[in-house]
Design a protein around this motif. Structure first.
Motif, PDB file in Angstrom:
ATOM      1  N   GLY A  26       0.837  -1.192   0.000  1.00 31.15           N
ATOM      2  CA  GLY A  26       0.000   0.000   0.000  1.00 31.15           C
ATOM      3  C   GLY A  26       0.867   1.235   0.000  1.00 31.15           C
ATOM      4  O   GLY A  26       1.857   1.316   0.729  1.00 31.15           O
ATOM      5  N   ARG A  27       0.498   2.180  -0.804  1.00 32.95           N
ATOM      6  CA  ARG A  27       1.360   3.334  -1.019  1.00 32.95           C
ATOM      7  C   ARG A  27       1.445   4.265   0.167  1.00 32.95           C
ATOM      8  O   ARG A  27       2.305   5.128   0.217  1.00 32.95           O
ATOM      9  CB  ARG A  27       0.893   4.106  -2.245  1.00 32.95           C
ATOM     10  N   THR A  28       0.563   4.104   1.156  1.00 30.32           N
ATOM     11  CA  THR A  28       0.568   5.014   2.292  1.00 30.32           C
ATOM     12  C   THR A  28       1.331   4.471   3.495  1.00 30.32           C
ATOM     13  O   THR A  28       1.389   5.130   4.528  1.00 30.32           O
ATOM     14  CB  THR A  28      -0.861   5.330   2.732  1.00 30.32           C
ATOM     15  N   PHE A  29       1.931   3.275   3.378  1.00 28.60           N
ATOM     16  CA  PHE A  29       2.546   2.650   4.542  1.00 28.60           C
ATOM     17  C   PHE A  29       3.589   3.543   5.173  1.00 28.60           C
ATOM     18  O   PHE A  29       3.677   3.656   6.395  1.00 28.60           O
ATOM     19  CB  PHE A  29       3.173   1.309   4.150  1.00 28.60           C
ATOM     20  N   GLY A  30       4.410   4.184   4.369  1.00 26.42           N
ATOM     21  CA  GLY A  30       5.503   4.987   4.902  1.00 26.42           C
ATOM     22  C   GLY A  30       5.058   6.236   5.637  1.00 26.42           C
ATOM     23  O   GLY A  30       5.887   6.907   6.267  1.00 26.42           O
ATOM     24  N   SER A  31       3.773   6.550   5.611  1.00 23.76           N
ATOM     25  CA  SER A  31       3.281   7.767   6.256  1.00 23.76           C
ATOM     26  C   SER A  31       2.489   7.498   7.527  1.00 23.76           C
ATOM     27  O   SER A  31       1.978   8.448   8.133  1.00 23.76           O
ATOM     28  CB  SER A  31       2.400   8.546   5.280  1.00 23.76           C
ATOM     29  N   VAL A  32       2.393   6.233   7.938  1.00 21.60           N
ATOM     30  CA  VAL A  32       1.577   5.924   9.117  1.00 21.60           C
ATOM     31  C   VAL A  32       2.370   5.155  10.162  1.00 21.60           C
ATOM     32  O   VAL A  32       3.300   4.408   9.840  1.00 21.60           O
ATOM     33  CB  VAL A  32       0.314   5.123   8.741  1.00 21.60           C
ATOM     34  N   ASN A  52       6.066   5.546  15.437  1.00 21.34           N
ATOM     35  CA  ASN A  52       5.345   6.466  14.571  1.00 21.34           C
ATOM     36  C   ASN A  52       5.806   6.318  13.124  1.00 21.34           C
ATOM     37  O   ASN A  52       6.619   5.451  12.795  1.00 21.34           O
ATOM     38  CB  ASN A  52       5.483   7.903  15.080  1.00 21.34           C
ATOM     39  N   TRP A  53       5.345   7.196  12.260  1.00 15.22           N
ATOM     40  CA  TRP A  53       5.521   7.002  10.830  1.00 15.22           C
ATOM     41  C   TRP A  53       6.969   6.992  10.383  1.00 15.22           C
ATOM     42  O   TRP A  53       7.325   6.301   9.424  1.00 15.22           O
ATOM     43  CB  TRP A  53       4.746   8.079  10.060  1.00 15.22           C
ATOM     44  N   ASN A  54       7.840   7.734  11.063  1.00 10.07           N
ATOM     45  CA  ASN A  54       9.245   7.758  10.639  1.00 10.07           C
ATOM     46  C   ASN A  54      10.158   7.020  11.610  1.00 10.07           C
ATOM     47  O   ASN A  54      11.382   7.064  11.453  1.00 10.07           O
ATOM     48  CB  ASN A  54       9.718   9.195  10.452  1.00 10.07           C
ATOM     49  N   GLY A  55       9.576   6.357  12.597  1.00 10.65           N
ATOM     50  CA  GLY A  55      10.384   5.607  13.545  1.00 10.65           C
ATOM     51  C   GLY A  55      11.032   6.451  14.613  1.00 10.65           C
ATOM     52  O   GLY A  55      11.779   5.934  15.439  1.00 10.65           O
ATOM     53  N   ALA A 102      -2.265   9.710   9.071  1.00 13.06           N
ATOM     54  CA  ALA A 102      -0.922   9.864   8.508  1.00 13.06           C
ATOM     55  C   ALA A 102      -0.127  10.910   9.277  1.00 13.06           C
ATOM     56  O   ALA A 102      -0.691  11.873   9.789  1.00 13.06           O
ATOM     57  CB  ALA A 102      -1.017  10.256   7.035  1.00 13.06           C
ATOM     58  N   TYR A 103       1.163  10.686   9.350  1.00 13.69           N
ATOM     59  CA  TYR A 103       2.128  11.631   9.919  1.00 13.69           C
ATOM     60  C   TYR A 103       1.818  12.019  11.366  1.00 13.69           C
ATOM     61  O   TYR A 103       2.125  13.130  11.792  1.00 13.69           O
ATOM     62  CB  TYR A 103       2.243  12.876   9.044  1.00 13.69           C
ATOM     63  N   ARG A 104       1.234  11.077  12.116  1.00 16.03           N
ATOM     64  CA  ARG A 104       1.001  11.333  13.535  1.00 16.03           C
ATOM     65  C   ARG A 104       2.338  11.274  14.257  1.00 16.03           C
ATOM     66  O   ARG A 104       3.080  10.315  14.096  1.00 16.03           O
ATOM     67  CB  ARG A 104       0.015  10.320  14.106  1.00 16.03           C
ATOM     68  N   ALA A 105       2.608  12.227  15.098  1.00 17.95           N
ATOM     69  CA  ALA A 105       3.926  12.291  15.743  1.00 17.95           C
ATOM     70  C   ALA A 105       4.065  11.282  16.876  1.00 17.95           C
ATOM     71  O   ALA A 105       5.181  10.817  17.161  1.00 17.95           O
ATOM     72  CB  ALA A 105       4.171  13.701  16.271  1.00 17.95           C
ATOM     73  N   VAL A 106       2.959  10.939  17.514  1.00 18.72           N
ATOM     74  CA  VAL A 106       3.019  10.067  18.678  1.00 18.72           C
ATOM     75  C   VAL A 106       2.520   8.677  18.323  1.00 18.72           C
ATOM     76  O   VAL A 106       1.981   8.447  17.244  1.00 18.72           O
ATOM     77  CB  VAL A 106       2.195  10.644  19.843  1.00 18.72           C
ATOM     78  N   VAL A 107       2.702   7.759  19.266  1.00 18.52           N
ATOM     79  CA  VAL A 107       2.174   6.398  19.141  1.00 18.52           C
ATOM     80  C   VAL A 107       0.890   6.306  19.953  1.00 18.52           C
ATOM     81  O   VAL A 107       0.874   6.709  21.117  1.00 18.52           O
ATOM     82  CB  VAL A 107       3.193   5.363  19.653  1.00 18.52           C
ATOM     83  N   VAL A 108      -0.159   5.808  19.347  1.00 14.81           N
ATOM     84  CA  VAL A 108      -1.410   5.625  20.069  1.00 14.81           C
ATOM     85  C   VAL A 108      -1.557   4.155  20.440  1.00 14.81           C
ATOM     86  O   VAL A 108      -1.161   3.279  19.677  1.00 14.81           O
ATOM     87  CB  VAL A 108      -2.621   6.114  19.250  1.00 14.81           C
ATOM     88  N   ARG A 109      -2.127   3.908  21.608  1.00  9.03           N
ATOM     89  CA  ARG A 109      -2.233   2.545  22.117  1.00  9.03           C
ATOM     90  C   ARG A 109      -3.619   1.952  21.948  1.00  9.03           C
ATOM     91  O   ARG A 109      -3.830   0.789  22.255  1.00  9.03           O
ATOM     92  CB  ARG A 109      -1.861   2.523  23.606  1.00  9.03           C
ATOM     93  N   THR A 110      -4.557   2.744  21.480  1.00  8.50           N
ATOM     94  CA  THR A 110      -5.945   2.281  21.390  1.00  8.50           C
ATOM     95  C   THR A 110      -6.162   1.526  20.095  1.00  8.50           C
ATOM     96  O   THR A 110      -5.924   2.058  19.004  1.00  8.50           O
ATOM     97  CB  THR A 110      -6.908   3.474  21.456  1.00  8.50           C
ATOM     98  N   ALA A 111      -6.662   0.304  20.196  1.00 10.34           N
ATOM     99  CA  ALA A 111      -6.868  -0.528  19.009  1.00 10.34           C
ATOM    100  C   ALA A 111      -7.819   0.129  18.013  1.00 10.34           C
ATOM    101  O   ALA A 111      -7.681  -0.069  16.801  1.00 10.34           O
ATOM    102  CB  ALA A 111      -7.387  -1.896  19.420  1.00 10.34           C
ATOM    103  N   ASN A 112      -8.768   0.919  18.480  1.00  8.39           N
ATOM    104  CA  ASN A 112      -9.728   1.560  17.584  1.00  8.39           C
ATOM    105  C   ASN A 112      -9.082   2.576  16.652  1.00  8.39           C
ATOM    106  O   ASN A 112      -9.688   2.975  15.654  1.00  8.39           O
ATOM    107  CB  ASN A 112     -10.834   2.240  18.385  1.00  8.39           C
ATOM    108  N   ASP A 113      -7.855   3.012  16.971  1.00  4.58           N
ATOM    109  CA  ASP A 113      -7.155   3.946  16.096  1.00  4.58           C
ATOM    110  C   ASP A 113      -6.457   3.239  14.938  1.00  4.58           C
ATOM    111  O   ASP A 113      -5.808   3.888  14.121  1.00  4.58           O
ATOM    112  CB  ASP A 113      -6.124   4.743  16.896  1.00  4.58           C
ATOM    113  N   TYR A 114      -6.581   1.923  14.887  1.00  2.00           N
ATOM    114  CA  TYR A 114      -5.891   1.130  13.861  1.00  2.00           C
ATOM    115  C   TYR A 114      -6.926   0.391  13.012  1.00  2.00           C
ATOM    116  O   TYR A 114      -7.421  -0.664  13.424  1.00  2.00           O
ATOM    117  CB  TYR A 114      -4.933   0.147  14.524  1.00  2.00           C
TER     118      TYR A 114
END
Length: 127
Positions: A26-32, A52-55, A102-114
């Protein structure tokens, strides 16, 4: 749209190591951001580790802190979870999941965000 497939699970003994892989298309993988979750029999799905998106930002649950390392290679469209000093309580099906934003700076722990999930890979740790 992102499609995910996990691999690398198996049956190991306590104290062993495993490296789980999450292959993405998927072309958006590198942004999420991407996270690993796990679900043991009779238990709810729980967050394990994420980046996050850039590690540049990572997060780990208390249960795996100091024993696991999450990383990504956007050139290979892959995310990895290195797990060391495995314990029987690590036994579960492990899932990788991609963030909805996309491009979220933080890591979210809630399964509903995925909204994007792989089918899972079984990890069994014997004592």
């Amino acid at each position: 749209q992102v499609q995910l497939v996990e691999s690398g699970g198996g049956l190991v003994q306590a104290g062993d190591s495993l490296r789980l892989s999450c292959a993405a298309s998927g072309r958006t993988f590198g942004s999420v951001g991407v996270s690993w979750f796990r679900q043991a029999p009779g238990k709810e799905r729980e967050f394990v580790a994420g980046l996050n998106w850039n590690g540049g930002t990572t997060d780990y649950s208390a249960s795996v802190w100091g024993r696991c390392t999450i990383s990504r290679d956007n050139d290979k469209n892959a995310v990895y979870l290195q797990m060391n000093s495995l314990k029987p309580e690590d036994t579960a099906v492990y899932y990788c999941a991609a963030d909805r934003r996309a491009y979220r700076a933080v890591v979210v722990r809630t399964a509903n965000d995925y909204p994007y999930w792989g089918p899972g890979t079984q990890v069994t740790v014997s004592s």
